[in-house]
Design an enzyme around this catalytic site. Structure first.
Site, PDB file in Angstrom:
ATOM      1  N   CYS A  21      34.222  98.284   2.633  1.00 42.25           N
ATOM      2  CA  CYS A  21      34.180  97.873   2.247  1.00 42.25           C
ATOM      3  C   CYS A  21      35.251  98.013   0.931  1.00 42.25           C
ATOM      4  O   CYS A  21      35.567  98.561   0.567  1.00 42.25           O
ATOM      5  CB  CYS A  21      32.526  98.981   1.152  1.00 42.25           C
ATOM      6  SG  CYS A  21      32.157  99.039  -0.305  1.00 42.25           S
ATOM      7  N   CYS A  79      34.204  89.776   1.213  1.00 44.52           N
ATOM      8  CA  CYS A  79      32.983  91.646   1.058  1.00 44.52           C
ATOM      9  C   CYS A  79      32.943  91.523   2.388  1.00 44.52           C
ATOM     10  O   CYS A  79      32.032  90.074   3.441  1.00 44.52           O
ATOM     11  CB  CYS A  79      32.561  90.615   0.587  1.00 44.52           C
ATOM     12  SG  CYS A  79      30.884  92.310  -0.049  1.00 44.52           S
TER      13      CYS A  79
END
EC number: 5.1.1.3
Length: 272
Positions: free
Chosen positions: A76, A186
């Site tokens: 993440c 991302c």
């Protein structure tokens, strides 16, 4: 000597984006056991307070260690940006984070204009600012916060009109500025690669660091004598803090794998 009874590698994300990293790990390290934790109850992290992201990431990683994980991948970008330094100071196992691939993108760009699509929190993080500063003068970076993309991907929308409309809003300024390379900043965003290519053709070269993360993990396992013996049979486990059925469905849709999943409680969450 490689361990013939390996502990799992923990792979953590705020939601389902880390499945894109898990895909690369599984391809490179087919014999390693993986424990994937999706903190979907509190996803997305991209617009949460920094203090919450830091404390919650530590809490989740401590849970993974309690399950016996021998190494952790923070799959993440937001959690990496806000928490990876704390994790490395606090936890006794190798920790691999992710960061937007600005350096390879700058090297690949012919126009020396690079688009960066990332969460708002990643773009605001000190880690990202330092990375950007380290490349000062190498390229011009056009950064866009992909607001609204993660919730749509979490719902399985990777090619619908809503996501295409948002992508058009984010990609158009990059193209108008002359960008020829796009950093997918991302771990959710690699699942949009086909849609982006359909929209822009060959105008943008996409940079995703998933394979680089897998290679770094492999190096760390060897360095710390944690690599599994060749031929070991992996035992994977998928868990979510919200909806195991949805995690199972999305693993099937995004990775084309059939797996069991379970719901776990990691509480109380930090209050910020």
């Amino acid at each position: 000597m490689p361990n013939v009874n390996p502990a799992p590698i923990g792979v953590f994300d705020s939601g389902l984006g880390g499945l894109s990293v898990l895909r690369e790990i599984r391809a490179l390290l087919p014999h390693e056991s993986l424990l994937y934790l999706a903190d979907s109850k509190y996803a997305p992290y991209g617009e949460k307070p920094e203090a919450f992201v830091q404390a919650r990431t530590l809490q989740a990683c401590e849970w993974l260690l309690a399950q016996g994980c021998k190494a952790l991948v923070i799959a993440c970008n937001t959690a990496t940006g806000h928490a990876v330094e704390l994790l490395r100071q606090t936890l006794p196992v190798p920790i691999i984070g992710v960061e937007p691939g600005l350096k390879p993108a700058a090297a690949a760009s012919q126009s020396k204009v690079v688009g960066v699509l990332a969460t708002a929190n990643t773009l605001k993080s000190g880690k990202f600012a330092r990375l950007l500063a380290s490349l000062d003068g190498e390229s011009r970076f056009i950064c866009e916060a992909g607001l609204g993309l993660v919730p749509l991907i979490e719902q399985g929308d990777i090619d619908g009109p809503d996501i295409r409309g948002r992508l058009d809003n984010y990609l158009t300024p990059m193209l108008e500025a002359g960008a020829d390379t796009l950093v997918l900043g991302c771990t959710h965003y690699p699942f949009l690669s086909d849609t982006i290519r359909d929209m822009v053709g060959n105008q943008l070269t996409l940079v995703d660091t998933g394979s680089a993360i897998a290679r770094q993990l492999a190096r760390k396992l060897v360095e710390h004598d944690l690599a599994v013996a060749p031929g070991a049979v992996p035992q994977d486990r998928f868990v979510s803090t919200k909806d195991a059925a949805h995690l199972r469905q999305m693993a099937a849709a995004l990775l084309h794998i059939e797996t069991q999943a379970e719901t776990v409680a990691i509480e109380p969450a930090p209050a910020f």
